[in-house]
Design an enzyme around this catalytic site. Structure first.
Site, PDB file in Angstrom:
ATOM      1  N   SER A 136      45.399  40.725  45.813  1.00  0.00           N
ATOM      2  CA  SER A 136      43.993  40.451  45.534  1.00  0.00           C
ATOM      3  C   SER A 136      43.575  39.176  46.247  1.00  0.00           C
ATOM      4  O   SER A 136      44.400  38.306  46.548  1.00  0.00           O
ATOM      5  CB  SER A 136      43.777  40.276  44.024  1.00  0.00           C
ATOM      6  OG  SER A 136      42.502  39.749  43.744  1.00  0.00           O
ATOM      7  N   TYR A 149      46.515  36.087  36.039  1.00  0.00           N
ATOM      8  CA  TYR A 149      46.422  37.182  37.016  1.00  0.00           C
ATOM      9  C   TYR A 149      46.519  36.627  38.436  1.00  0.00           C
ATOM     10  O   TYR A 149      47.273  37.150  39.271  1.00  0.00           O
ATOM     11  CB  TYR A 149      45.109  37.920  36.816  1.00  0.00           C
ATOM     12  CG  TYR A 149      44.850  39.033  37.799  1.00  0.00           C
ATOM     13  CD1 TYR A 149      45.530  40.237  37.723  1.00  0.00           C
ATOM     14  CD2 TYR A 149      43.900  38.877  38.819  1.00  0.00           C
ATOM     15  CE1 TYR A 149      45.279  41.268  38.620  1.00  0.00           C
ATOM     16  CE2 TYR A 149      43.648  39.898  39.719  1.00  0.00           C
ATOM     17  CZ  TYR A 149      44.338  41.092  39.618  1.00  0.00           C
ATOM     18  OH  TYR A 149      44.087  42.107  40.519  1.00  0.00           O
TER      19      TYR A 149
END
Length: 240
Positions: A136, A149
């Site tokens: 990501s 995350y």
């Protein structure tokens, strides 16, 4: 760009929804023999109906022992897509042990475990292979409430380069893609604050969020022989 994966065995984790599901569908359409892994059986049932002939494995990748039982003898795999992830939204000061452990177990530890299983099989068979991690942009650009995350995705960047270096002599390529926000159900969780959504879109060079197709096309390229000289790449739709 015409791609052909006919007859090649592939494994995709996090295959029930979003990027993983669309990756399975694309690989299946291009002739690959796909193993789809998800912890949600209903998603695998519906995916099997859309892609007749795929093999499905229902397992919680956050459970090391269960993953070993489910995938330890999965058979030959030449193409691996590590896509499974959870996205907890917690301010840093409220991060709990349970959330921290669960996120690292699913997002990072399972990536290592599944990659080990697959890479050992490739080496034993003496075949080249390609591994793609779905990371990501938050591996490089932080956002509110995503400290845990983001940390897992940052670690994936390091693992991508380390794995590429160690597996290169066996002709196993390892790369990762780092999308901006993708318009999936998971991605929408990050966009609940309209001000954050606006700032994210404004910072992207193309002033847009990604569609799953954008990410899938990058994954397919990295899996294919069209990227035969690419390994250790940690790239994608990062923000400027």
């Amino acid at each position: 760009m015409q791609l052909n994966f006919r007859g090649l065995p592939a494994l995709v984790t996090g295959a029930g929804k979003g990027i993983g599901r669309d990756t399975v569908k694309a690989l299946h359409a291009l002739g690959a023999k796909v193993v789809a892994v998800s912890r949600t059986d209903a998603d695998l049932v519906s995916l099997s109906e859309e892609c007749p002939g795929i093999q499905t494995v229902c397992v919680d990748l956050g459970d090391w022992d269960a993953t070993e039982r489910a995938l330890g003898n999965v058979g030959p795999v030449d193409l691996l897509v590590n896509n499974a992830a959870v996205v907890p939204l917690q301010p840093f000061l409220e991060v709990t042990k349970e959330v921290f452990d669960r996120t690292f177990s699913v997002n990072l530890r399972s990536l290592v475990q599944v990659s080990q299983i697959v890479a050992r099989g490739m080496i034993h068979r003496g075949v080249p292979g390609s591994i793609v991690h779905v990371s990501s942009m938050v591996a490089h650009v932080t956002l509110p409430n995503l400290s845990v995350y983001s940390s897992t995705k940052g670690a994936i960047s390091v693992f991508t380069r380390a794995m590429a270096a160690e597996l290169g002599p066996y002709k196993i390529r390892v790369n990762s893609v780092n999308p901006t926000v993708v318009l999936t159900a998971m991605g929408q969780k990050v966009l609940t604050d309209p001000e954050i959504a606006r700032k994210l879109k404004e910072r992207h060079p193309l002033q847009k969020f990604a569609e799953t197709e954008d990410v899938v096309n990058s994954i397919l390229f990295l899996l294919s022989d069209r990227s035969a000289s690419t390994s250790g790449s940690d790239a994608g739709f990062t923000l400027s």
